[in-house]
Every structure is written in structure tokens, then in C-alpha cells.
Design an enzyme around this catalytic site. Sequence first.
Site, PDB file in Angstrom:
ATOM      1  N   CYS A  44       5.155  -6.830  26.471  1.00 37.26           N
ATOM      2  CA  CYS A  44       5.337  -8.119  25.809  1.00 37.26           C
ATOM      3  C   CYS A  44       5.479  -9.214  26.867  1.00 37.26           C
ATOM      4  CB  CYS A  44       6.572  -8.094  24.913  1.00 37.26           C
ATOM      5  SG  CYS A  44       6.774  -9.619  23.941  1.00 37.26           S
ATOM      6  N   ASP A  46       7.478 -11.540  26.748  1.00 35.36           N
ATOM      7  CA  ASP A  46       8.883 -11.939  26.780  1.00 35.36           C
ATOM      8  C   ASP A  46       9.435 -11.957  28.215  1.00 35.36           C
ATOM      9  OD1 ASP A  46      11.847 -11.758  26.572  1.00 35.36           O
ATOM     10  OD2 ASP A  46      11.456 -11.565  24.432  1.00 35.36           O
ATOM     11  N   ARG A  48      12.238 -11.651  29.334  1.00 42.86           N
ATOM     12  CA  ARG A  48      13.345 -10.731  29.622  1.00 42.86           C
ATOM     13  C   ARG A  48      12.869  -9.321  29.913  1.00 42.86           C
ATOM     14  NH1 ARG A  48      16.159 -11.669  24.013  1.00 42.86           N
ATOM     15  NH2 ARG A  48      13.949 -11.390  23.509  1.00 42.86           N
ATOM     16  N   HIS A 100       9.822  -3.898  22.879  1.00 39.74           N
ATOM     17  CA  HIS A 100      11.274  -4.066  23.084  1.00 39.74           C
ATOM     18  C   HIS A 100      11.946  -4.492  21.792  1.00 39.74           C
ATOM     19  CE1 HIS A 100      11.290  -8.575  23.204  1.00 39.74           C
ATOM     20  NE2 HIS A 100      10.011  -8.345  23.408  1.00 39.74           N
ATOM     21  N   CYS A 103      12.165  -8.270  19.607  1.00 35.27           N
ATOM     22  CA  CYS A 103      10.897  -8.927  19.953  1.00 35.27           C
ATOM     23  C   CYS A 103      10.635 -10.108  19.009  1.00 35.27           C
ATOM     24  CB  CYS A 103       9.749  -7.919  19.874  1.00 35.27           C
ATOM     25  SG  CYS A 103       8.166  -8.628  20.398  1.00 35.27           S
TER      26      CYS A 103
HETATM   27 CO    CO Z   1       8.468  -9.381  22.522  1.00 35.24          CO
END
Ligand code: CO
Length: 214
Positions: A44, A46, A48, A100, A103
Site C-alpha cells: 500500500c 500508506d 506508515r 495492512h 487501510c
Molecule cells: Co492502505
Amino acid sequence: MSQEAIDKLLHANQNWVEEELARNPNFFNDLAHGQKPEFLWIGCSDSRVPADRITGTKPGEIFVHRNIANLVVHTDLNMLSVLEYAVAYLKVKHIIVCGHYGCGGVRAAISRNNYELLNKWLRNIKDVYVAHETELLSIADPQLRENALVEISIKQQIRNLMKTSVVQKAWHSGEDLTLHGMVYEVANGRLKELIKYDKQTPLPEVYRFYFDED
Ligand code: CO
């Protein structure tokens, strides 16, 4: 004003170069000769979930593709190009699809909110949801239900990889290639393997391509 933030990045980069050179004066020279990563990571976007940090891999060790909600979409030329290059040319041994919990893409997909252009991307997750709706609705807690969808979607993306000619061709020519579905817990930093597929894993016949030698 915002230049300060950018200067911080450039400064951090200088520090990193100095630290790496102090550890190994040939670090960058060696990398300049080419890459031989063992892993392709489809994760992803993302912020993090940084692929190299959470796996302890160094530059040269992991080839990375990231998009919203770590999807393997069969019309995505970007993902397919990365996949083909990693498998056919770099000869990676492992493909990891990593999702994750928490998400934003998965959450948005089940929210029924209109995200305009993003709807087209999130539709892929909605379709996974609908295909597993009975199982998902049997989970009363909304957070646990969302977590289950995160995991189900990861497994679906691994199956999507199996349906590509790129992966099938590698298996057909005897390449040692394994597909791994993993999930990351942002709240504690833990990565865990959900499933592992290889050339023995069954795939409906209609998805299996003929190759020249057949
Ligand atoms: Co995500």
C-alpha cells in the site's frame, strides 16, 4: 515556509550518505553496478508502511511497487510492467503482496462515500467485499469485519498474480518463484504471513495459459 520541510529532507539525505560511507566506503559504488533483489514487494502507498524499513532490507534488496490498498489489477499497466521486469529480468524469487490493518483504501471502499475518480480504483475492493459478503456480514464487530476484508483482499491479489502470464510463464520455465500474502499491523509494527502460493497451487483451468512448448 514549506521549503523548510524540503530542506529537512535534503539535509537528512546528506547525513544518510555520510553514515553509509562511514560504514562502507564502497556502498554507493557497489550499488551503481546494478541490482539483484530477491523480492518484489507490492504494498500500500500508506506512508506508515515503508517496505524496506519494516523488512530490514537495504538498497538493492527489494524491488517495490506501491498503490492504494496494494491491488493487483489485471489492466494496470504500471503494476504489470513492474511485475514483468521483476520476474522476467531481475528473476526475483519471492513476490510479497502486503496489506495492512487500518487501510484507508479498504475503509473508503466500504464506506459508500463518493470519491469520484478514486471510485474506479476502489471498485476492485468493493467487488472483493461482495464476493465474500456472507462471510463478512457474519462478523458483528465493524473493525474486525474491516480487518477480515483486508486479509481476504490480500489473498485475492495473490490469486490475481497467479492469473498473469508473467507468473505462469516463470513457473512453466521452472523458475523458483513463490507468492506470499502478508499483513502489517500499523499499531505494533508486526508483519505476518497469511498465505504462500507456488506452482503447485491449483488455479481454474480457464485462467491457465498455453505456452509455446505445450
Ligand atoms: Co492502505
